[in-house]
Design a protein around this motif. Structure first.
Motif, PDB file in Angstrom:
ATOM      1  N   GLU A  94       0.835  -1.203   0.000  1.00 49.01           N
ATOM      2  CA  GLU A  94       0.000   0.000   0.000  1.00 49.01           C
ATOM      3  C   GLU A  94       0.872   1.256   0.000  1.00 49.01           C
ATOM      4  O   GLU A  94       0.555   2.232  -0.676  1.00 49.01           O
ATOM      5  CB  GLU A  94      -0.936  -0.011   1.202  1.00 49.01           C
ATOM      6  N   LEU A  95       1.977   1.231   0.721  1.00 49.07           N
ATOM      7  CA  LEU A  95       2.871   2.386   0.804  1.00 49.07           C
ATOM      8  C   LEU A  95       3.441   2.753  -0.563  1.00 49.07           C
ATOM      9  O   LEU A  95       3.480   3.928  -0.924  1.00 49.07           O
ATOM     10  CB  LEU A  95       4.015   2.107   1.787  1.00 49.07           C
ATOM     11  N   VAL A  96       3.855   1.759  -1.333  1.00 52.41           N
ATOM     12  CA  VAL A  96       4.487   2.039  -2.626  1.00 52.41           C
ATOM     13  C   VAL A  96       3.507   1.964  -3.794  1.00 52.41           C
ATOM     14  O   VAL A  96       3.864   2.268  -4.925  1.00 52.41           O
ATOM     15  CB  VAL A  96       5.698   1.106  -2.895  1.00 52.41           C
ATOM     16  N   GLY A  97       2.271   1.541  -3.525  1.00 51.46           N
ATOM     17  CA  GLY A  97       1.256   1.502  -4.572  1.00 51.46           C
ATOM     18  C   GLY A  97       1.412   0.362  -5.558  1.00 51.46           C
ATOM     19  O   GLY A  97       0.967   0.469  -6.707  1.00 51.46           O
ATOM     20  N   GLN A  98       2.012  -0.722  -5.116  1.00 55.10           N
ATOM     21  CA  GLN A  98       2.240  -1.876  -5.986  1.00 55.10           C
ATOM     22  C   GLN A  98       2.352  -3.128  -5.115  1.00 55.10           C
ATOM     23  O   GLN A  98       2.932  -3.070  -4.035  1.00 55.10           O
ATOM     24  CB  GLN A  98       3.539  -1.650  -6.753  1.00 55.10           C
ATOM     25  N   GLN A  99       1.820  -4.235  -5.580  1.00 50.09           N
ATOM     26  CA  GLN A  99       1.884  -5.479  -4.808  1.00 50.09           C
ATOM     27  C   GLN A  99       3.325  -5.959  -4.667  1.00 50.09           C
ATOM     28  O   GLN A  99       4.057  -6.040  -5.651  1.00 50.09           O
ATOM     29  CB  GLN A  99       1.053  -6.577  -5.485  1.00 50.09           C
ATOM     30  N   LEU A 100       3.715  -6.245  -3.425  1.00 43.46           N
ATOM     31  CA  LEU A 100       5.054  -6.730  -3.113  1.00 43.46           C
ATOM     32  C   LEU A 100       4.962  -8.037  -2.351  1.00 43.46           C
ATOM     33  O   LEU A 100       4.045  -8.236  -1.557  1.00 43.46           O
ATOM     34  CB  LEU A 100       5.803  -5.729  -2.220  1.00 43.46           C
ATOM     35  N   PHE A 101       5.936  -8.902  -2.584  1.00 44.19           N
ATOM     36  CA  PHE A 101       6.066 -10.141  -1.837  1.00 44.19           C
ATOM     37  C   PHE A 101       7.501 -10.234  -1.346  1.00 44.19           C
ATOM     38  O   PHE A 101       8.436 -10.055  -2.123  1.00 44.19           O
ATOM     39  CB  PHE A 101       5.721 -11.349  -2.719  1.00 44.19           C
ATOM     40  N   PHE A 102       7.677 -10.497  -0.046  1.00 46.58           N
ATOM     41  CA  PHE A 102       8.993 -10.571   0.574  1.00 46.58           C
ATOM     42  C   PHE A 102       9.349 -12.013   0.906  1.00 46.58           C
ATOM     43  O   PHE A 102       8.494 -12.777   1.340  1.00 46.58           O
ATOM     44  CB  PHE A 102       9.028  -9.788   1.894  1.00 46.58           C
ATOM     45  N   SER A 103      10.629 -12.329   0.766  1.00 42.50           N
ATOM     46  CA  SER A 103      11.129 -13.643   1.170  1.00 42.50           C
ATOM     47  C   SER A 103      12.596 -13.530   1.527  1.00 42.50           C
ATOM     48  O   SER A 103      13.264 -12.570   1.163  1.00 42.50           O
ATOM     49  CB  SER A 103      11.004 -14.655   0.023  1.00 42.50           C
ATOM     50  N   THR A 104      13.076 -14.543   2.221  1.00 40.61           N
ATOM     51  CA  THR A 104      14.510 -14.706   2.376  1.00 40.61           C
ATOM     52  C   THR A 104      14.935 -15.791   1.399  1.00 40.61           C
ATOM     53  O   THR A 104      14.148 -16.672   1.046  1.00 40.61           O
ATOM     54  CB  THR A 104      14.899 -15.096   3.818  1.00 40.61           C
ATOM     55  N   ILE A 105      16.159 -15.717   0.945  1.00 38.15           N
ATOM     56  CA  ILE A 105      16.672 -16.644  -0.056  1.00 38.15           C
ATOM     57  C   ILE A 105      18.176 -16.747   0.111  1.00 38.15           C
ATOM     58  O   ILE A 105      18.784 -15.859   0.708  1.00 38.15           O
ATOM     59  CB  ILE A 105      16.300 -16.171  -1.484  1.00 38.15           C
ATOM     60  N   CYS A 106      18.748 -17.779  -0.442  1.00 40.26           N
ATOM     61  CA  CYS A 106      20.196 -17.986  -0.422  1.00 40.26           C
ATOM     62  C   CYS A 106      20.622 -18.204   1.013  1.00 40.26           C
ATOM     63  O   CYS A 106      20.104 -19.066   1.687  1.00 40.26           O
ATOM     64  CB  CYS A 106      20.914 -16.817  -1.088  1.00 40.26           C
ATOM     65  N   CYS A 107      21.521 -17.404   1.495  1.00 35.80           N
ATOM     66  CA  CYS A 107      22.009 -17.510   2.879  1.00 35.80           C
ATOM     67  C   CYS A 107      21.407 -16.363   3.682  1.00 35.80           C
ATOM     68  O   CYS A 107      22.114 -15.491   4.174  1.00 35.80           O
ATOM     69  CB  CYS A 107      23.519 -17.445   2.894  1.00 35.80           C
ATOM     70  N   ASN A 108      20.102 -16.333   3.747  1.00 41.99           N
ATOM     71  CA  ASN A 108      19.352 -15.281   4.440  1.00 41.99           C
ATOM     72  C   ASN A 108      19.429 -13.936   3.750  1.00 41.99           C
ATOM     73  O   ASN A 108      19.305 -12.894   4.388  1.00 41.99           O
ATOM     74  CB  ASN A 108      19.765 -15.156   5.908  1.00 41.99           C
ATOM     75  N   SER A 109      19.610 -13.933   2.440  1.00 39.21           N
ATOM     76  CA  SER A 109      19.500 -12.700   1.679  1.00 39.21           C
ATOM     77  C   SER A 109      18.028 -12.340   1.551  1.00 39.21           C
ATOM     78  O   SER A 109      17.155 -13.109   1.945  1.00 39.21           O
ATOM     79  CB  SER A 109      20.145 -12.873   0.304  1.00 39.21           C
ATOM     80  N   HIS A 110      17.750 -11.187   0.964  1.00 36.80           N
ATOM     81  CA  HIS A 110      16.374 -10.710   0.867  1.00 36.80           C
ATOM     82  C   HIS A 110      15.963 -10.603  -0.595  1.00 36.80           C
ATOM     83  O   HIS A 110      16.726 -10.140  -1.429  1.00 36.80           O
ATOM     84  CB  HIS A 110      16.244  -9.343   1.537  1.00 36.80           C
ATOM     85  N   ILE A 111      14.737 -11.027  -0.892  1.00 37.43           N
ATOM     86  CA  ILE A 111      14.205 -10.894  -2.242  1.00 37.43           C
ATOM     87  C   ILE A 111      12.820 -10.276  -2.177  1.00 37.43           C
ATOM     88  O   ILE A 111      12.023 -10.595  -1.296  1.00 37.43           O
ATOM     89  CB  ILE A 111      14.197 -12.246  -2.993  1.00 37.43           C
ATOM     90  N   THR A 112      12.573  -9.350  -3.067  1.00 27.25           N
ATOM     91  CA  THR A 112      11.265  -8.736  -3.245  1.00 27.25           C
ATOM     92  C   THR A 112      10.795  -9.138  -4.633  1.00 27.25           C
ATOM     93  O   THR A 112      11.569  -9.079  -5.582  1.00 27.25           O
ATOM     94  CB  THR A 112      11.352  -7.198  -3.163  1.00 27.25           C
ATOM     95  N   ALA A 113       9.547  -9.543  -4.752  1.00 25.58           N
ATOM     96  CA  ALA A 113       9.026  -9.979  -6.054  1.00 25.58           C
ATOM     97  C   ALA A 113       7.623  -9.448  -6.259  1.00 25.58           C
ATOM     98  O   ALA A 113       6.987  -8.931  -5.338  1.00 25.58           O
ATOM     99  CB  ALA A 113       9.032 -11.503  -6.144  1.00 25.58           C
ATOM    100  N   ASP A 114       7.141  -9.613  -7.486  1.00 29.01           N
ATOM    101  CA  ASP A 114       5.803  -9.124  -7.834  1.00 29.01           C
ATOM    102  C   ASP A 114       4.711 -10.164  -7.599  1.00 29.01           C
ATOM    103  O   ASP A 114       3.547  -9.901  -7.823  1.00 29.01           O
ATOM    104  CB  ASP A 114       5.769  -8.640  -9.286  1.00 29.01           C
ATOM    105  N   HIS A 115       5.095 -11.366  -7.168  1.00 25.99           N
ATOM    106  CA  HIS A 115       4.124 -12.419  -6.867  1.00 25.99           C
ATOM    107  C   HIS A 115       4.789 -13.448  -5.959  1.00 25.99           C
ATOM    108  O   HIS A 115       5.994 -13.421  -5.760  1.00 25.99           O
ATOM    109  CB  HIS A 115       3.635 -13.088  -8.157  1.00 25.99           C
ATOM    110  N   GLU A 116       4.003 -14.331  -5.411  1.00 25.41           N
ATOM    111  CA  GLU A 116       4.529 -15.438  -4.614  1.00 25.41           C
ATOM    112  C   GLU A 116       5.187 -16.403  -5.585  1.00 25.41           C
ATOM    113  O   GLU A 116       4.529 -16.953  -6.455  1.00 25.41           O
ATOM    114  CB  GLU A 116       3.392 -16.128  -3.854  1.00 25.41           C
ATOM    115  N   MET A 117       6.487 -16.589  -5.461  1.00 26.11           N
ATOM    116  CA  MET A 117       7.221 -17.376  -6.449  1.00 26.11           C
ATOM    117  C   MET A 117       7.041 -18.879  -6.246  1.00 26.11           C
ATOM    118  O   MET A 117       6.934 -19.350  -5.114  1.00 26.11           O
ATOM    119  CB  MET A 117       8.699 -17.022  -6.405  1.00 26.11           C
ATOM    120  N   SER A 118       7.063 -19.594  -7.357  1.00 29.51           N
ATOM    121  CA  SER A 118       6.983 -21.053  -7.327  1.00 29.51           C
ATOM    122  C   SER A 118       8.394 -21.625  -7.190  1.00 29.51           C
ATOM    123  O   SER A 118       9.394 -20.920  -7.394  1.00 29.51           O
ATOM    124  CB  SER A 118       6.343 -21.571  -8.613  1.00 29.51           C
TER     125      SER A 118
END
Length: 133
Positions: A94-118
């Motif tokens: 809501e803050l940025v006006g676009q759907q965001l999905f957050f996850s951790t990946i790799c060795c606790n790195s951070h990823i932001t995506a436009d959908h829940e990834m498969s």
């Protein structure tokens, strides 16, 4: 999120405000990543991963994190708890006006995506990220 922290967060009326109070550095990081994702701000690690795997049919942005610092632990706690992750995704979307999905990946790195990834989408990213370690 440990039980004591979860109790503090979910026994208040304003869960997000309590998350922001308990995890100020993680809050600031997620806010920065949300705007960086929307604005297409470059990140060296993200570019290296994308160079390894090539073009994807979805938008994502990945940043490398030191897997031993407190911010990384806090992000893992917040994003590993489905309720706090959903609350944060909703708020920052809501803050940025676009759907965001957050996850951790790799060795606790951070990823932001436009959908829940498969699995099929995230596995090449994971493999590229660990190759760059």
């Amino acid at each position: 999120m440990d039980c004591k922290t979860a109790t503090l967060v979910y026994q208040t009326e304003n869960h997000l405000e309590k998350i922001r109070e308990i995890f100020p550095e993680a809050w600031k990081f997620l806010e920065e990543q949300s705007f960086a994702y929307v604005k297409g701000k470059e990140d060296k690690f993200d570019l290296a991963v994308k160079n390894l795997i090539g073009e994807s049919n979805f938008k994502y942005r990945m940043v490398h994190r030191d897997d031993k610092d407190q911010l990384t632990k806090d992000l893992a706690d917040l994003l590993g708890d489905i309720t706090s992750r959903l609350l944060l995704e909703k708020y920052f979307s809501e803050l940025v006006g676009q759907q965001l999905f957050f996850s951790t990946i790799c060795c606790n790195s951070h990823i932001t995506a436009d959908h829940e990834m498969s699995l099929e989408e995230v596995l090449p990213i994971q493999r590229a990220a660990v190759k760059l370690q």
